[in-house]
Scaffold this active site. Sequence first.
Site, mmCIF file in Angstrom:
data_model
loop_
_atom_site.group_PDB
_atom_site.id
_atom_site.type_symbol
_atom_site.label_atom_id
_atom_site.label_comp_id
_atom_site.label_asym_id
_atom_site.label_seq_id
_atom_site.Cartn_x
_atom_site.Cartn_y
_atom_site.Cartn_z
ATOM 1 N N LYS A 11 -22.835 -3.748 -6.947
ATOM 2 C CA LYS A 11 -22.222 -2.770 -6.040
ATOM 3 C C LYS A 11 -22.583 -3.042 -4.567
ATOM 4 O O LYS A 11 -23.507 -3.805 -4.270
ATOM 5 C CB LYS A 11 -22.672 -1.367 -6.458
ATOM 6 C CG LYS A 11 -22.161 -0.956 -7.855
ATOM 7 C CD LYS A 11 -22.539 0.486 -8.193
ATOM 8 C CE LYS A 11 -22.007 0.915 -9.549
ATOM 9 N NZ LYS A 11 -22.326 2.326 -9.866
ATOM 10 N N TYR A 51 -12.356 3.954 -11.483
ATOM 11 C CA TYR A 51 -13.181 5.122 -11.811
ATOM 12 C C TYR A 51 -12.323 6.353 -12.154
ATOM 13 O O TYR A 51 -12.814 7.484 -12.057
ATOM 14 C CB TYR A 51 -14.134 5.444 -10.658
ATOM 15 C CG TYR A 51 -15.404 4.613 -10.656
ATOM 16 C CD1 TYR A 51 -16.245 4.582 -11.772
ATOM 17 C CD2 TYR A 51 -15.797 3.878 -9.533
ATOM 18 C CE1 TYR A 51 -17.418 3.835 -11.781
ATOM 19 C CE2 TYR A 51 -16.975 3.126 -9.534
ATOM 20 C CZ TYR A 51 -17.777 3.120 -10.668
ATOM 21 O OH TYR A 51 -18.940 2.387 -10.669
ATOM 22 N N PHE A 59 -18.558 14.135 -7.541
ATOM 23 C CA PHE A 59 -18.992 12.985 -6.753
ATOM 24 C C PHE A 59 -17.914 11.910 -6.614
ATOM 25 O O PHE A 59 -18.164 10.855 -6.031
ATOM 26 C CB PHE A 59 -20.269 12.377 -7.346
ATOM 27 C CG PHE A 59 -20.158 11.948 -8.794
ATOM 28 C CD1 PHE A 59 -19.565 10.746 -9.141
ATOM 29 C CD2 PHE A 59 -20.678 12.749 -9.810
ATOM 30 C CE1 PHE A 59 -19.462 10.349 -10.467
ATOM 31 C CE2 PHE A 59 -20.582 12.354 -11.148
ATOM 32 C CZ PHE A 59 -19.969 11.147 -11.467
ATOM 33 N N ARG A 87 -26.462 -2.683 -20.493
ATOM 34 C CA ARG A 87 -26.847 -1.311 -20.138
ATOM 35 C C ARG A 87 -28.382 -1.192 -20.141
ATOM 36 O O ARG A 87 -28.962 -0.463 -19.329
ATOM 37 C CB ARG A 87 -26.251 -0.299 -21.123
ATOM 38 C CG ARG A 87 -24.732 -0.346 -21.232
ATOM 39 C CD ARG A 87 -23.976 0.468 -20.241
ATOM 40 N NE ARG A 87 -24.297 1.858 -20.216
ATOM 41 C CZ ARG A 87 -23.733 2.730 -19.362
ATOM 42 N NH1 ARG A 87 -22.831 2.301 -18.473
ATOM 43 N NH2 ARG A 87 -24.056 3.986 -19.371
ATOM 44 N N THR A 93 -28.736 5.583 -15.104
ATOM 45 C CA THR A 93 -27.895 5.807 -13.922
ATOM 46 C C THR A 93 -28.726 6.224 -12.710
ATOM 47 O O THR A 93 -28.524 5.723 -11.602
ATOM 48 C CB THR A 93 -26.854 6.913 -14.228
ATOM 49 O OG1 THR A 93 -26.212 6.616 -15.474
ATOM 50 C CG2 THR A 93 -25.822 7.013 -13.130
ATOM 51 N N ARG A 104 -31.957 -1.188 -12.019
ATOM 52 C CA ARG A 104 -31.887 0.030 -11.204
ATOM 53 C C ARG A 104 -33.278 0.515 -10.796
ATOM 54 O O ARG A 104 -33.461 1.004 -9.675
ATOM 55 C CB ARG A 104 -31.099 1.108 -11.949
ATOM 56 C CG ARG A 104 -29.585 0.824 -11.899
ATOM 57 C CD ARG A 104 -28.811 1.668 -12.854
ATOM 58 N NE ARG A 104 -27.361 1.666 -12.619
ATOM 59 C CZ ARG A 104 -26.474 2.132 -13.471
ATOM 60 N NH1 ARG A 104 -26.874 2.645 -14.639
ATOM 61 N NH2 ARG A 104 -25.189 2.105 -13.202
ATOM 62 N N ASN A 114 -26.509 2.753 -6.911
ATOM 63 C CA ASN A 114 -27.390 2.294 -7.981
ATOM 64 C C ASN A 114 -27.144 0.842 -8.399
ATOM 65 O O ASN A 114 -27.433 0.451 -9.526
ATOM 66 C CB ASN A 114 -27.340 3.265 -9.167
ATOM 67 C CG ASN A 114 -25.960 3.384 -9.770
ATOM 68 O OD1 ASN A 114 -25.036 2.719 -9.335
ATOM 69 N ND2 ASN A 114 -25.821 4.221 -10.784
ATOM 70 N N HIS A 117 -22.813 -1.772 -12.032
ATOM 71 C CA HIS A 117 -21.998 -1.082 -13.032
ATOM 72 C C HIS A 117 -21.997 -1.912 -14.300
ATOM 73 O O HIS A 117 -21.988 -3.139 -14.229
ATOM 74 C CB HIS A 117 -20.542 -0.931 -12.557
ATOM 75 C CG HIS A 117 -19.598 -0.631 -13.691
ATOM 76 N ND1 HIS A 117 -19.414 0.635 -14.164
ATOM 77 C CD2 HIS A 117 -18.851 -1.447 -14.477
ATOM 78 C CE1 HIS A 117 -18.572 0.587 -15.200
ATOM 79 N NE2 HIS A 117 -18.222 -0.663 -15.407
ATOM 80 N N GLU A 128 -11.699 -2.774 -18.739
ATOM 81 C CA GLU A 128 -12.243 -3.091 -17.411
ATOM 82 C C GLU A 128 -12.149 -4.586 -17.113
ATOM 83 O O GLU A 128 -11.892 -4.977 -15.975
ATOM 84 C CB GLU A 128 -13.692 -2.598 -17.318
ATOM 85 C CG GLU A 128 -13.775 -1.080 -17.307
ATOM 86 C CD GLU A 128 -15.205 -0.549 -17.310
ATOM 87 O OE1 GLU A 128 -15.377 0.685 -17.326
ATOM 88 O OE2 GLU A 128 -16.160 -1.360 -17.282
HETATM 89 P P1 ATP Z 1 -21.566 2.828 -14.215
HETATM 90 O O1 ATP Z 1 -20.320 3.419 -14.841
HETATM 91 O O2 ATP Z 1 -21.411 2.566 -12.720
HETATM 92 O O3 ATP Z 1 -22.076 1.658 -14.972
HETATM 93 P P2 ATP Z 1 -23.141 4.829 -15.509
HETATM 94 O O4 ATP Z 1 -22.265 4.553 -16.699
HETATM 95 O O5 ATP Z 1 -24.619 4.683 -15.659
HETATM 96 O O6 ATP Z 1 -22.731 3.894 -14.299
HETATM 97 P P3 ATP Z 1 -21.439 7.084 -14.931
HETATM 98 O O7 ATP Z 1 -21.738 8.442 -15.448
HETATM 99 O O8 ATP Z 1 -20.341 6.291 -15.562
HETATM 100 O O9 ATP Z 1 -22.823 6.252 -14.932
HETATM 101 O O10 ATP Z 1 -21.162 7.236 -13.387
HETATM 102 C C1 ATP Z 1 -20.463 6.227 -12.665
HETATM 103 C C2 ATP Z 1 -21.119 6.056 -11.315
HETATM 104 O O11 ATP Z 1 -20.927 7.238 -10.558
HETATM 105 C C3 ATP Z 1 -22.634 5.868 -11.347
HETATM 106 O O12 ATP Z 1 -23.048 4.543 -11.593
HETATM 107 C C4 ATP Z 1 -23.012 6.312 -9.958
HETATM 108 O O13 ATP Z 1 -22.744 5.283 -8.995
HETATM 109 C C5 ATP Z 1 -22.055 7.467 -9.724
HETATM 110 N N1 ATP Z 1 -22.662 8.747 -10.128
HETATM 111 C C6 ATP Z 1 -22.884 9.198 -11.382
HETATM 112 N N2 ATP Z 1 -23.444 10.412 -11.395
HETATM 113 C C7 ATP Z 1 -23.574 10.760 -10.086
HETATM 114 C C8 ATP Z 1 -24.079 11.891 -9.398
HETATM 115 N N3 ATP Z 1 -24.568 12.957 -10.065
HETATM 116 N N4 ATP Z 1 -24.053 11.880 -8.035
HETATM 117 C C9 ATP Z 1 -23.543 10.838 -7.352
HETATM 118 N N5 ATP Z 1 -23.043 9.727 -7.942
HETATM 119 C C10 ATP Z 1 -23.070 9.691 -9.279
HETATM 120 MG MG MG Z 2 -20.130 4.521 -16.604
#
Ligand code: ATP
Ligand code: MG
Length: 140
Positions: A11, A51, A59, A87, A93, A104, A114, A117, A128
């Site tokens: 990212k 997304y 968010f 993962r 996350t 992370r 973070n 992805h 994806e």
């Molecule tokens: P990713 O999909 O990026 O691999 P993830 O699966 O761990 O991450 P998701 O729940 O899919 O987490 O959220 C997607 C992305 O949205 C997160 O990686 C983060 O960048 C952002 N995000 C998630 N939760 C929050 C939050 N509470 N506040 C701000 N940003 C968030």
């Molecule tokens: Mg995710």
Amino acid sequence: MPVERTLSIIKPDATARNLTGRIIAKLEGAGLRVVAQKRVRLSREVAEGFYAVHRARPFFNDLVSFMISGPVVVQVLEGDNAIARNREVMGATDPAKAAPGTIRAEFAENIERNSVHGSDAPETAAQEIAYFFAGTEIVG
Ligand code: ATP
Ligand code: MG
């Protein structure tokens, strides 16, 4: 264990701090092979589409603005159990909750910025990967 492919994105917070190589070293160290890779600047439309599942989340707008704020490195990773393995090496996350040694835990700035992805299931991985790469761009 099945050989799988998963989509990874390094990212903008990580590309800004020149962490691409250190993150790839962690992925490779976890047994994942980079079989496709490109550095791109996402358009708002592409980031929103990627997304889309989070569109209703509070968010969402911030997340999209962050993802288009600088270059990203989009990758296809291949390996045994690649989806779960990626993962695992990414960590939780929220970096405050990520296990020591994970990407992370070491590099992420906060729950939004973070650093990486990773796809979360076989169906989303396939979707994806196809969103970013033609089959001919993936070289196993
Ligand atoms: P990713 O999909 O990026 O691999 P993830 O699966 O761990 O991450 P998701 O729940 O899919 O987490 O959220 C997607 C992305 O949205 C997160 O990686 C983060 O960048 C952002 N995000 C998630 N939760 C929050 C939050 N509470 N506040 C701000 N940003 C968030
Ligand atoms: Mg995710």
